[in-house]
Design a protein around this motif. Structure first.
Motif, PDB file in Angstrom:
ATOM      1  N   GLY A 220      97.774  36.159  58.212  1.00  0.00           N
ATOM      2  CA  GLY A 220      98.446  34.906  58.504  1.00  0.00           C
ATOM      3  C   GLY A 220      99.421  34.433  57.446  1.00  0.00           C
ATOM      4  O   GLY A 220     100.205  33.519  57.695  1.00  0.00           O
ATOM      5  N   ASP A 221      99.381  35.038  56.250  1.00  0.00           N
ATOM      6  CA  ASP A 221     100.242  34.586  55.150  1.00  0.00           C
ATOM      7  C   ASP A 221     100.510  35.757  54.209  1.00  0.00           C
ATOM      8  O   ASP A 221     100.440  35.632  52.994  1.00  0.00           O
ATOM      9  CB  ASP A 221      99.553  33.444  54.400  1.00  0.00           C
ATOM     10  N   PHE A 222     100.871  36.912  54.809  1.00  0.00           N
ATOM     11  CA  PHE A 222     100.879  38.175  54.079  1.00  0.00           C
ATOM     12  C   PHE A 222     102.206  38.406  53.361  1.00  0.00           C
ATOM     13  O   PHE A 222     103.021  39.247  53.737  1.00  0.00           O
ATOM     14  CB  PHE A 222     100.578  39.332  55.038  1.00  0.00           C
ATOM     15  N   GLY A 223     102.441  37.626  52.305  1.00  0.00           N
ATOM     16  CA  GLY A 223     103.607  37.814  51.451  1.00  0.00           C
ATOM     17  C   GLY A 223     103.167  38.231  50.066  1.00  0.00           C
ATOM     18  O   GLY A 223     101.993  38.099  49.696  1.00  0.00           O
ATOM     19  N   LEU A 224     104.107  38.730  49.255  1.00  0.00           N
ATOM     20  CA  LEU A 224     103.755  39.165  47.908  1.00  0.00           C
ATOM     21  C   LEU A 224     103.173  38.034  47.070  1.00  0.00           C
ATOM     22  O   LEU A 224     102.410  38.273  46.133  1.00  0.00           O
ATOM     23  CB  LEU A 224     104.976  39.751  47.194  1.00  0.00           C
ATOM     24  N   ASN A 225     103.540  36.782  47.408  1.00  0.00           N
ATOM     25  CA  ASN A 225     102.998  35.647  46.649  1.00  0.00           C
ATOM     26  C   ASN A 225     101.505  35.466  46.884  1.00  0.00           C
ATOM     27  O   ASN A 225     100.841  34.748  46.132  1.00  0.00           O
ATOM     28  CB  ASN A 225     103.741  34.364  47.015  1.00  0.00           C
ATOM     29  N   ASN A 226     100.951  36.099  47.904  1.00  0.00           N
ATOM     30  CA  ASN A 226      99.519  36.030  48.172  1.00  0.00           C
ATOM     31  C   ASN A 226      98.822  37.375  47.967  1.00  0.00           C
ATOM     32  O   ASN A 226      97.724  37.595  48.479  1.00  0.00           O
ATOM     33  CB  ASN A 226      99.266  35.532  49.600  1.00  0.00           C
ATOM     34  N   LEU A 227      99.477  38.242  47.220  1.00  0.00           N
ATOM     35  CA  LEU A 227      98.908  39.543  46.899  1.00  0.00           C
ATOM     36  C   LEU A 227      98.857  39.686  45.384  1.00  0.00           C
ATOM     37  O   LEU A 227      99.851  39.454  44.699  1.00  0.00           O
ATOM     38  CB  LEU A 227      99.762  40.661  47.501  1.00  0.00           C
ATOM     39  N   MET A 228      97.683  40.044  44.878  1.00  0.00           N
ATOM     40  CA  MET A 228      97.538  40.280  43.445  1.00  0.00           C
ATOM     41  C   MET A 228      97.946  41.715  43.144  1.00  0.00           C
ATOM     42  O   MET A 228      97.369  42.663  43.691  1.00  0.00           O
ATOM     43  CB  MET A 228      96.087  40.052  43.005  1.00  0.00           C
ATOM     44  N   LEU A 229      98.948  41.858  42.293  1.00  0.00           N
ATOM     45  CA  LEU A 229      99.406  43.182  41.911  1.00  0.00           C
ATOM     46  C   LEU A 229      98.597  43.696  40.734  1.00  0.00           C
ATOM     47  O   LEU A 229      98.108  42.928  39.910  1.00  0.00           O
ATOM     48  CB  LEU A 229     100.889  43.141  41.524  1.00  0.00           C
ATOM     49  N   HIS A 230      98.454  44.999  40.670  1.00  0.00           N
ATOM     50  CA  HIS A 230      97.819  45.639  39.513  1.00  0.00           C
ATOM     51  C   HIS A 230      98.537  45.173  38.248  1.00  0.00           C
ATOM     52  O   HIS A 230      99.758  44.951  38.251  1.00  0.00           O
ATOM     53  CB  HIS A 230      97.904  47.152  39.663  1.00  0.00           C
ATOM     54  N   PRO A 231      97.820  45.010  37.138  1.00  0.00           N
ATOM     55  CA  PRO A 231      98.459  44.503  35.918  1.00  0.00           C
ATOM     56  C   PRO A 231      99.665  45.306  35.444  1.00  0.00           C
ATOM     57  O   PRO A 231     100.605  44.744  34.880  1.00  0.00           O
ATOM     58  CB  PRO A 231      97.324  44.557  34.885  1.00  0.00           C
ATOM     59  N   THR A 232      99.665  46.617  35.663  1.00  0.00           N
ATOM     60  CA  THR A 232     100.765  47.442  35.139  1.00  0.00           C
ATOM     61  C   THR A 232     101.379  48.380  36.168  1.00  0.00           C
ATOM     62  O   THR A 232     102.506  48.832  35.985  1.00  0.00           O
ATOM     63  CB  THR A 232     100.280  48.300  33.949  1.00  0.00           C
ATOM     64  N   GLU A 233     100.681  48.658  37.258  1.00  0.00           N
ATOM     65  CA  GLU A 233     101.158  49.633  38.235  1.00  0.00           C
ATOM     66  C   GLU A 233     101.760  48.947  39.458  1.00  0.00           C
ATOM     67  O   GLU A 233     101.370  47.823  39.798  1.00  0.00           O
ATOM     68  CB  GLU A 233     100.002  50.544  38.670  1.00  0.00           C
TER      69      GLU A 233
END
Length: 358
Positions: A220-233
């Motif tokens: 329902g809100d699948f943007g990069l702002n709601n996805l935690m990225l790996h610290p370095t990858e």
């Protein structure tokens, strides 16, 4: 002159006084619920969200994240922390990366509203989805990872993970149009605040819904702002903010990102197709093809209807934020500038609808 782009802040700060917690009561609750909790509770707040206030908890050695409903009068269907907790619990053990949830507290005497606690996932939150300062190879890798996670979510057997009653199968878009029409209407306190584009879309969209009743779990809100990225990858470590998740049509999630590119203030407006390819960013056709290849589909028909719907939906969200800012219950100082984007988004949605005969 193009409209200014709202600047969304991310990070961790001292707790906003409007969202202050009863720290001693919360510490007592954590000691009772978390066997490993030791030391003295320190509470700070994540910034950047517009919905459920989110806090970083630490005992000096370990850390957790708390999500709560905001204080004040709320739209009845909004800020569903209980639904977030349920879907995160159900997705544990699937191929969808999510934080481990620890407990849910419905006792409002603790901090004033319901809340839940989950493990902290270390990583990065990015706002600009064009990923400035990244290399083309890194951008391609991250968008591949995003599509991997989305496809994994839509492959989950929602009945097998206990979410068969998490929403009503079928009629997803009809229900969504109703929900966001209702929120828009509730946010318009005065007749002169009505938006002509929203009024027309509220009539046209439900009468022209594509005939496809595929049902999956949708974020329902699948943007990069709601996805935690790996610290370095360049890959996704966890999908966050499941407040709007339900059982629905998977194309709603697919076209969520594509519609965000069409916002008048989107940095994607600076790219043509050749520029996207050179930067390692998927074009609209490449994004759709990547998703379809991962899920065994031939393509997405009626794409323009889905884009019109998503722009309408986002406009409805922004009208709600504007209404809460006016009432003093919005969760950040950025709410007023975001609320100001509601009318341009509705106008853009109507452009797509008119191309289809609205």
């Amino acid at each position: 002159m193009p409209p200014a782009r709202p600047t969304l802040r991310t990070g961790i700060e001292e707790v906003d006084p409007r969202h202050a917690l009863d720290v001693p009561r919360l510490e007592a609750c954590l000691r009772a619920e978390l066997e490993e909790f030791e030391g003295i509770l320190d509470v700070r707040q994540f910034v950047g969200g517009q919905s459920n206030p989110t806090y970083l908890l630490s005992d000096g050695t370990r850390s957790w994240v708390l999500r709560r409903k905001p204080p004040g009068k709320l739209v009845s269907s909004a800020h569903a922390t209980d639904r977030e907790f349920r879907v995160l619990s159900a997705l544990a053990g699937t191929d969808v990366p999510v934080p481990r949830v620890r407990f849910y507290c419905d006792d409002e005497a603790v901090i004033g509203t319901e809340f839940y606690v989950m493990d902290r996932v270390e990583g990065r939150i990015l706002v600009d989805q064009t990923l400035p300062d990244w290399t083309p190879t890194e951008r391609r890798a991250l968008y591949d990872s995003q599509l991997d996670v989305l496809a994994a979510l839509h492959r989950v057997d929602f009945q097998a993970v206990g979410l068969d009653d998490y929403g009503k199968p079928g009629n997803y878009f009809a229900r969504q149009v109703h929900v966001w029409s209702k929120q828009y209407t509730a946010s318009q306190a005065e007749p002169d605040e009505r938006c002509a584009s929203m009024e027309r879309l509220m009539e046209w969209l439900p009468e022209n819904i594509p005939a496809d009743e595929t049902t999956t779990i949708v974020h329902g809100d699948f943007g990069l702002n709601n996805l935690m990225l790996h610290p370095t990858e360049p890959r996704i470590a966890a999908a966050l903010d499941w407040e709007l998740s339900t059982l629905g049509h998977p194309f709603a999630d697919v076209t969520y990102h594509l519609s965000a590119r069409l916002f008048p203030t989107s940095p994607f407006q600076d790219f043509d197709e050749a520029g996207l390819r050179a930067a390692g960013l998927p074009t609209q056709d490449e994004y759709v093809a990547g998703y379809c290849a991962r899920t065994g589909r031939d393509g997405i028909s009626d794409l323009d209807w889905y884009l019109a719907f998503h722009l309408f939906r986002t406009a409805g969200i922004m009208f709600g934020i504007a209404g809460r800012a006016k009432a003093g219950t919005a969760n950040s100082d950025q709410a007023r500038s975001l609320g100001a984007s509601a009318v341009p988004l509705a106008d853009r949605a109507l452009e797509f609808a008119r191309a289809l005969g609205a």
